[in-house]
Motif scaffolding. Structure first.
Motif, mmCIF file in Angstrom:
data_model
loop_
_atom_site.group_PDB
_atom_site.id
_atom_site.type_symbol
_atom_site.label_atom_id
_atom_site.label_comp_id
_atom_site.label_asym_id
_atom_site.label_seq_id
_atom_site.Cartn_x
_atom_site.Cartn_y
_atom_site.Cartn_z
ATOM 1 N N LEU A 36 -22.673 -24.876 -20.697
ATOM 2 C CA LEU A 36 -23.327 -24.157 -21.775
ATOM 3 C C LEU A 36 -22.401 -23.071 -22.318
ATOM 4 C CD1 LEU A 36 -26.864 -23.716 -20.143
ATOM 5 C CD2 LEU A 36 -26.029 -25.607 -21.558
ATOM 6 N N LYS A 37 -22.549 -22.769 -23.611
ATOM 7 C CA LYS A 37 -21.692 -21.787 -24.274
ATOM 8 C C LYS A 37 -22.415 -20.453 -24.447
ATOM 9 C CE LYS A 37 -19.268 -25.213 -27.141
ATOM 10 N NZ LYS A 37 -19.002 -25.629 -28.545
ATOM 11 N N LEU A 38 -21.696 -19.365 -24.140
ATOM 12 C CA LEU A 38 -22.180 -18.010 -24.419
ATOM 13 C C LEU A 38 -21.166 -17.315 -25.317
ATOM 14 C CD1 LEU A 38 -23.630 -15.403 -21.918
ATOM 15 C CD2 LEU A 38 -21.980 -14.732 -23.661
ATOM 16 N N GLY A 39 -21.621 -16.829 -26.471
ATOM 17 C CA GLY A 39 -20.714 -16.159 -27.393
ATOM 18 C C GLY A 39 -21.056 -14.693 -27.571
ATOM 19 N N HIS A 40 -20.034 -13.895 -27.912
ATOM 20 C CA HIS A 40 -20.267 -12.500 -28.299
ATOM 21 C C HIS A 40 -19.136 -12.037 -29.206
ATOM 22 C CE1 HIS A 40 -17.269 -10.572 -25.592
ATOM 23 N NE2 HIS A 40 -17.611 -11.472 -24.701
ATOM 24 N N VAL A 71 -17.764 -18.525 -21.467
ATOM 25 C CA VAL A 71 -17.921 -17.319 -22.283
ATOM 26 C C VAL A 71 -16.852 -17.290 -23.381
ATOM 27 C CG1 VAL A 71 -18.013 -14.796 -22.272
ATOM 28 C CG2 VAL A 71 -18.895 -16.089 -20.307
ATOM 29 N N TYR A 72 -17.304 -17.060 -24.613
ATOM 30 C CA TYR A 72 -16.416 -17.023 -25.778
ATOM 31 C C TYR A 72 -16.507 -15.652 -26.441
ATOM 32 C CZ TYR A 72 -16.265 -22.103 -25.272
ATOM 33 O OH TYR A 72 -16.094 -23.374 -24.781
ATOM 34 N N PRO A 73 -15.491 -14.771 -26.240
ATOM 35 C CA PRO A 73 -15.493 -13.438 -26.857
ATOM 36 C C PRO A 73 -14.912 -13.461 -28.269
ATOM 37 C CG PRO A 73 -13.591 -13.654 -25.445
ATOM 38 C CD PRO A 73 -14.334 -14.975 -25.365
ATOM 39 N N ASN A 74 -14.785 -12.261 -28.857
ATOM 40 C CA ASN A 74 -14.046 -12.089 -30.124
ATOM 41 C C ASN A 74 -14.578 -12.929 -31.285
ATOM 42 O OD1 ASN A 74 -11.939 -10.191 -29.357
ATOM 43 N ND2 ASN A 74 -11.159 -11.829 -28.046
ATOM 44 N N SER A 75 -15.882 -13.139 -31.336
ATOM 45 C CA SER A 75 -16.488 -13.925 -32.425
ATOM 46 C C SER A 75 -15.909 -15.334 -32.511
ATOM 47 C CB SER A 75 -16.309 -13.217 -33.781
ATOM 48 O OG SER A 75 -16.814 -11.908 -33.748
ATOM 49 N N THR A 76 -15.444 -15.857 -31.380
ATOM 50 C CA THR A 76 -14.794 -17.180 -31.361
ATOM 51 C C THR A 76 -15.716 -18.268 -31.880
ATOM 52 O OG1 THR A 76 -13.595 -16.463 -29.389
ATOM 53 C CG2 THR A 76 -13.504 -18.796 -29.922
ATOM 54 N N ILE A 77 -17.000 -18.160 -31.569
ATOM 55 C CA ILE A 77 -17.938 -19.180 -32.048
ATOM 56 C C ILE A 77 -18.869 -18.623 -33.128
ATOM 57 C CG2 ILE A 77 -17.830 -20.661 -30.023
ATOM 58 C CD1 ILE A 77 -20.343 -19.399 -28.966
#
Length: 331
Positions: A36-40, A71-77
């Motif tokens: 699962l993907k988590l973005g921030h 986990v995807y930081p920096n508005s990656t998604i």
């Protein structure tokens, strides 16, 4: 005849071993974790990212490895709105989002009114009490986005290229704000020139003088390295902040009951972890910003609060006057 007997023998053998291969394939699929993907929107140096990794670790631990969170930081998604829309569609599984959710569930906009929340304890009374759960229930019903828990972020402070000593100094300030109607209404009334902008664009916009300032809690000012493009911090403490761990309800419904329980437990533990990080780090990060050259002003907050008193009640009356009164009374 020999060829027929050989072909028949091969066919029988295939029929015998096919279920074995199928069973093995099914077993391999069952042992493969659900990813699962988590973005921030914050950097990988931010407390959000550290706490998001902690959440991912706890989910893996509590589901015995059957669920893995990346986990995807920096508005990656995507930015906040992109991720909220992704939660609705199921293309994003988890996201750390705060006030932009008010564009999907209007009652959440009331929490975004500056000077509505008086201090950290008042915030906790609201977000960790019946009101906080009610807001999550409304969000789920209106948007199919499931709020898991809230994280505390500390008060928002104003940064700028010139000192803010009084509310008069805010007049005409090109101030970056998130896409949150309540905040836009307040700062416009205070005399600023509100400029909605995605967080990922803020550093370069400050660097290029497209905007004059922004506002955020100290840890986020620090992790974004804004001391490189801003000279002053005005300690306005105009909004005690939170962020949610929100989840796509479409994803949630794919989990079994044990996995669902594990996700909620991991979210709760991540809130404790993140809140402690913010509390422990804020003072030292504030000192570091000053050591790197940022100058601090302490404007009289009374005129800022007076503007809020005029704006907030009128704004809230268009959404839910009763909810507004209950939030005020929860201090």
């Amino acid at each position: 005849m020999k060829r027929l007997r050989f072909a028949f023998a091969v066919l029988v053998a295939l029929l015998v071993i096919a279920p074995v291969f199928a069973a093995g394939s099914q077993e391999a699929a069952a042992s493969k974790p659900m990813v699962l993907k988590l973005g921030h929107i914050q950097s990988d140096q931010d407390v959000w990212h550290k706490a998001a990794l902690f959440f991912a670790e706890k989910v893996a631990e509590k589901t015995n490895g059957t669920v893995k969170v990346e986990v995807y930081p920096n508005s990656t998604i995507g930015n906040d709105r992109d991720m909220a829309e992704g939660l609705q569609l199921g293309s994003v599984d988890f996201a750390l989002i705060a006030g932009v959710l008010g564009n999907f569930e209007p009652s959440l906009q009331i929490l975004e009114l500056p000077y509505l929340i008086e201090n950290e304890q008042h915030l906790r009374n609201v977000i960790y009490g019946p009101i906080g759960q009610e807001l999550f229930d409304r969000l789920l019903k209106s948007s199919n986005i499931r709020g898991l828990t809230y994280w505390e972020r500390g008060p928002r402070q104003l940064t700028s290229n010139y000192p803010i000593n009084t509310i008069a100094d805010v007049k005409g300030l090109k101030l970056r704000l998130p896409e949150i109607p309540a905040m836009l209404a307040y700062w416009k009334a205070a005399g600023a020139n509100p400029t909605p902008m995605a967080w990922g664009e803020v550093y370069s916009a400050l660097q290029q003088k497209v905007i004059d300032g922004q506002e955020n809690p100290i840890p986020y000012i620090h992790s974004a390295r804004l001391e490189e493009v801003q000279s002053y911090i005005a300690m306005t403490s105009h909004k005690y902040e939170y962020v949610t761990i929100s989840m796509s309800n479409l994803t949630y419904e794919k989990l079994n009951a044990e996995q669902q329980k594990a996700v909620y437990e991991a979210a709760s533990e991540s809130a404790e972890y993140q809140n402690k990080l913010v509390a422990d780090l804020t003072d030292s990060l504030f000192k570091d910003l000053q050591a790197k050259g940022m100058k601090v002003t302490y404007p009289d907050r009374a005129p800022f609060i007076a503007v809020a008193q005029k704006v907030n009640e009128e704004f809230a009356s268009k959404i839910d006057a009763d909810l507004y009164k209950r939030i005020v009374a929860a201090k």
